[in-house]
Each structure stands twice: as C-alpha cells, then as structure tokens.
Design a protein around this motif. Structure first.
Motif, PDB file in Angstrom:
ATOM      1  N   LYS A 245       0.886  -1.241   0.042  1.00  0.00           N
ATOM      2  CA  LYS A 245      -0.052   0.089  -0.026  1.00  0.00           C
ATOM      3  C   LYS A 245       0.838   1.384  -0.228  1.00  0.00           C
ATOM      4  N   GLY A 246       2.138   1.035   0.040  1.00  0.00           N
ATOM      5  CA  GLY A 246       3.104   2.362   0.273  1.00  0.00           C
ATOM      6  C   GLY A 246       3.474   2.824   1.466  1.00  0.00           C
ATOM      7  N   ASN A 247       2.959   1.952   2.488  1.00  0.00           N
ATOM      8  CA  ASN A 247       3.373   2.236   3.858  1.00  0.00           C
ATOM      9  C   ASN A 247       4.760   1.904   4.325  1.00  0.00           C
ATOM     10  N   LEU A 248       5.665   2.899   4.826  1.00  0.00           N
ATOM     11  CA  LEU A 248       6.875   2.354   5.573  1.00  0.00           C
ATOM     12  C   LEU A 248       6.900   2.307   7.000  1.00  0.00           C
ATOM     13  N   SER A 249       7.441   1.132   7.276  1.00  0.00           N
ATOM     14  CA  SER A 249       7.871   0.917   8.652  1.00  0.00           C
ATOM     15  C   SER A 249       9.343   0.983   8.949  1.00  0.00           C
ATOM     16  N   LEU A 250       9.691   1.897   9.772  1.00  0.00           N
ATOM     17  CA  LEU A 250      11.200   1.846  10.158  1.00  0.00           C
ATOM     18  C   LEU A 250      11.357   1.668  11.523  1.00  0.00           C
ATOM     19  N   ASN A 251      12.471   0.872  11.626  1.00  0.00           N
ATOM     20  CA  ASN A 251      12.976   0.236  12.867  1.00  0.00           C
ATOM     21  C   ASN A 251      13.501   1.379  13.789  1.00  0.00           C
ATOM     22  N   LEU A 252      12.926   1.410  15.177  1.00  0.00           N
ATOM     23  CA  LEU A 252      13.452   2.461  16.036  1.00  0.00           C
ATOM     24  C   LEU A 252      15.052   2.296  16.207  1.00  0.00           C
ATOM     25  N   MET A 253      15.465   1.134  16.010  1.00  0.00           N
ATOM     26  CA  MET A 253      17.062   0.944  16.029  1.00  0.00           C
ATOM     27  C   MET A 253      17.682   1.722  15.091  1.00  0.00           C
ATOM     28  N   LEU A 254      17.137   2.335  14.169  1.00  0.00           N
ATOM     29  CA  LEU A 254      17.820   3.050  13.117  1.00  0.00           C
ATOM     30  C   LEU A 254      18.776   4.282  13.622  1.00  0.00           C
ATOM     31  N   THR A 255      18.006   4.577  15.029  1.00  0.00           N
ATOM     32  CA  THR A 255      18.839   5.755  15.572  1.00  0.00           C
ATOM     33  C   THR A 255      20.198   5.195  16.071  1.00  0.00           C
ATOM     34  N   ALA A 256      20.548   4.034  16.061  1.00  0.00           N
ATOM     35  CA  ALA A 256      21.800   3.608  16.647  1.00  0.00           C
ATOM     36  C   ALA A 256      22.893   3.836  15.211  1.00  0.00           C
ATOM     37  N   LEU A 257      22.173   4.014  14.211  1.00  0.00           N
ATOM     38  CA  LEU A 257      23.227   4.002  13.020  1.00  0.00           C
ATOM     39  C   LEU A 257      23.700   5.439  12.674  1.00  0.00           C
ATOM     40  N   PRO A 258      24.837   5.450  12.027  1.00  0.00           N
ATOM     41  CA  PRO A 258      25.352   6.803  11.363  1.00  0.00           C
ATOM     42  C   PRO A 258      24.159   7.278  10.531  1.00  0.00           C
ATOM     43  N   GLU A 259      24.231   8.675  10.363  1.00  0.00           N
ATOM     44  CA  GLU A 259      23.071   9.041   9.334  1.00  0.00           C
ATOM     45  C   GLU A 259      23.254   8.785   8.039  1.00  0.00           C
ATOM     46  N   SER A 260      24.238   8.414   7.624  1.00  0.00           N
ATOM     47  CA  SER A 260      24.612   8.104   6.185  1.00  0.00           C
ATOM     48  C   SER A 260      23.891   6.597   6.021  1.00  0.00           C
ATOM     49  N   LEU A 261      23.852   5.808   6.839  1.00  0.00           N
ATOM     50  CA  LEU A 261      23.198   4.660   6.885  1.00  0.00           C
ATOM     51  C   LEU A 261      21.607   4.597   6.980  1.00  0.00           C
ATOM     52  N   ARG A 262      21.156   5.780   7.559  1.00  0.00           N
ATOM     53  CA  ARG A 262      19.798   5.877   7.830  1.00  0.00           C
ATOM     54  C   ARG A 262      19.117   6.347   6.236  1.00  0.00           C
ATOM     55  N   ASP A 263      20.034   7.093   5.701  1.00  0.00           N
ATOM     56  CA  ASP A 263      19.851   7.682   4.514  1.00  0.00           C
ATOM     57  C   ASP A 263      19.722   6.481   3.514  1.00  0.00           C
ATOM     58  N   TYR A 264      20.657   5.608   3.516  1.00  0.00           N
ATOM     59  CA  TYR A 264      20.662   4.335   2.697  1.00  0.00           C
ATOM     60  C   TYR A 264      19.403   3.507   2.883  1.00  0.00           C
ATOM     61  N   VAL A 265      19.048   3.363   4.321  1.00  0.00           N
ATOM     62  CA  VAL A 265      17.519   2.584   4.495  1.00  0.00           C
ATOM     63  C   VAL A 265      16.652   3.183   3.839  1.00  0.00           C
ATOM     64  N   VAL A 266      16.429   4.382   4.136  1.00  0.00           N
ATOM     65  CA  VAL A 266      15.274   5.225   3.407  1.00  0.00           C
ATOM     66  C   VAL A 266      14.975   4.962   1.851  1.00  0.00           C
ATOM     67  N   ILE A 267      16.486   5.345   1.310  1.00  0.00           N
ATOM     68  CA  ILE A 267      16.214   4.994  -0.140  1.00  0.00           C
ATOM     69  C   ILE A 267      16.238   3.769  -0.723  1.00  0.00           C
ATOM     70  N   HIS A 268      16.630   2.807   0.185  1.00  0.00           N
ATOM     71  CA  HIS A 268      16.208   1.088  -0.119  1.00  0.00           C
ATOM     72  C   HIS A 268      15.026   0.938  -0.203  1.00  0.00           C
ATOM     73  N   GLU A 269      14.091   1.544   0.944  1.00  0.00           N
ATOM     74  CA  GLU A 269      12.735   1.151   0.851  1.00  0.00           C
ATOM     75  C   GLU A 269      11.758   1.828  -0.121  1.00  0.00           C
ATOM     76  N   LEU A 270      12.176   3.054  -0.230  1.00  0.00           N
ATOM     77  CA  LEU A 270      11.737   3.968  -1.307  1.00  0.00           C
ATOM     78  C   LEU A 270      11.740   3.437  -2.750  1.00  0.00           C
ATOM     79  N   ALA A 271      12.945   2.707  -2.915  1.00  0.00           N
ATOM     80  CA  ALA A 271      13.201   2.137  -4.319  1.00  0.00           C
ATOM     81  C   ALA A 271      12.217   1.060  -4.425  1.00  0.00           C
ATOM     82  N   HIS A 272      11.921   0.251  -3.241  1.00  0.00           N
ATOM     83  CA  HIS A 272      10.772  -0.934  -3.250  1.00  0.00           C
ATOM     84  C   HIS A 272       9.482  -0.332  -4.105  1.00  0.00           C
ATOM     85  N   LEU A 273       9.110   0.948  -4.195  1.00  0.00           N
ATOM     86  CA  LEU A 273       7.708   1.603  -4.525  1.00  0.00           C
ATOM     87  C   LEU A 273       7.932   1.551  -6.003  1.00  0.00           C
ATOM     88  N   GLU A 274       9.220   1.652  -6.563  1.00  0.00           N
ATOM     89  CA  GLU A 274       9.393   1.513  -7.969  1.00  0.00           C
ATOM     90  C   GLU A 274       9.640  -0.081  -8.515  1.00  0.00           C
TER      91      GLU A 274
END
Length: 220
Positions: free
Chosen positions: A146-175
């Motif tokens: 349906k296009g809903n994103l579920s993001l793990n609270l543990m993302l706060t443990a990661l460096p910001e650049s890896l959080r960016d990657y996770v977001v890009i990865h999930e948004l790419a799944h919409l394509e």
C-alpha cells in the motif's frame, strides 16, 4: 574440528542455514534432505561467517553496556534531568528511566525521517502513504504494497548516512518490489556505495543484538 549445528526439519521447499548473533548455526531442511550434506557443502561459508562474527565481537568487546547512538557509543549515567551530550558522548537518565530515553529516540527519529522520506521520495519520484516507527525483530525497515513504510527505532543507532541508505532502499521498493537487477540499479543511482552499506548494516545489527541497553529498550 567438526561444525556444531542444530537441525530443524520442516516442510520447506528450499533448505537454508541461519547463523544467529551468538554464533549458533541452525540448518533448516525438508524431511527428505540430509542436513549433514548441506553443512558439508556450505562448510567454508559457515566458517567464514562465524569468523566475521567473532572478529566484530572482539573489536567491540566491552561496549555492551553503552548506548549505541548515531554510530557512536554513549555512556549512560543517572542524573536529575534527562540530557544527551554528543560532544562528550554521555546520556544522563533520571533514575534510569528508559521510557524517557525511548520517547526521545523516537521523537528524534521522527523529526529526521519525516523530512528525509519526503526529500528522497521527491528525488526518486515515488509516492508513499504513511511512515511508522516501531521496533522490528528482523529488519531495519519494510515497505508494504500500500506504500506504507515501517522503520525500525534501532535506526537511531546508525550513522546518519546509513539511515539515508535504508530510506532510499525502502523507497526504491515503491518502484520495484523485488530485489531484482533493476531494483539495485535504482538504489545505486541514488546511493552508489550500497554494497558497503549492506555490509555495515549487518555489523550494526550484530552490535545491537549484543547491546544490553537496546535489549532493555525493547521491553519498556
């Protein structure tokens, strides 16, 4: 020396081998397959993975009782008023109240990702519906049909650049819903170093599985 493993027999189509953060090897096979044969075939791969786990554990030994936050380890100490000091890598926690810390982590992640998801969705050219932040047992994030994103609270443990990657990865799944060649081409166009990011995510997942503070945060 032979490899130790636990055999799990299930009515599965394909056999698989799982190695958990403690180094336990689980071999999941259908009733018709000999698990020993699979272990023999995959022996080199299994030993390599176990060596990688041991190397990471040895590198970060002694950090289990510190909060992993933004790629750094923070000392957590009790004090009168909650605060987070990025300069000195210290979190002051009133009476050890982890609920306060969990609420702060969620608010911080929400602020960042509300902006980041909108930004990257606009750049990639996809539309999403809602963004949920919660603990997830096995994934950093997921994207529903349906296009809903579920993001793990543990993302706060990661460096910001890896959080960016996770977001890009999930948004790419919409394509592209599958991890196909086209999917990785989409990801690579916006995050060229995605292979390194995947390796780093596996390392951080292990660190979080071993981390006592993050284990406790799951239960408050």
């Amino acid at each position: 020396m032979g490899l130790k493993y636990t055999t799990i027999v299930r009515n599965v189509k394909y056999s698989r081998i799982e190695i958990n953060p403690s180094g336990e090897v689980r071999v999941i096979v259908p009733p018709t397959q000999n698990p020993g044969e699979l272990v023999q075939i995959k022996q080199a791969w299994i030993r390599k993975k176990l060596e990688e786990i041991d190397a990471i554990r040895n590198q970060f030994n002694g950090f289990e009782n510190k909060l992993l936050l933004n790629g750094d380890f923070y000392e957590v100490i009790e004090g009168e008023e909650f605060s987070v000091n990025p300069k000195f890598k210290v979190v002051i926690l009133p009476e050890g109240n982890l609920k306060v810390l969990k609420r702060w982590l969620k608010n911080q992640l929400r602020k960042e990702l509300d902006f980041k998801v909108r930004l990257f969705a606009s750049i990639i050219g996809v539309k999403y519906r809602k963004v949920y932040i919660r603990f997830q047992k096995t994934k950093w994030a997921s994207c529903s049909r349906k296009g809903n994103l579920s993001l793990n609270l543990m993302l706060t443990a990661l460096p910001e650049s890896l959080r960016d990657y996770v977001v890009i990865h999930e948004l790419a799944h919409l394509e592209e819903p599958r991890h196909s060649k086209r999917f990785w081409e989409i990801v690579g166009a916006y995050y060229p170093d995605y292979k390194k990011a995947e390796t780093e995510l596996k390392k951080y997942w292990l660190l979080l599985e071993w981390n006592e503070i993050w284990k406790s945060l799951r239960n408050v």
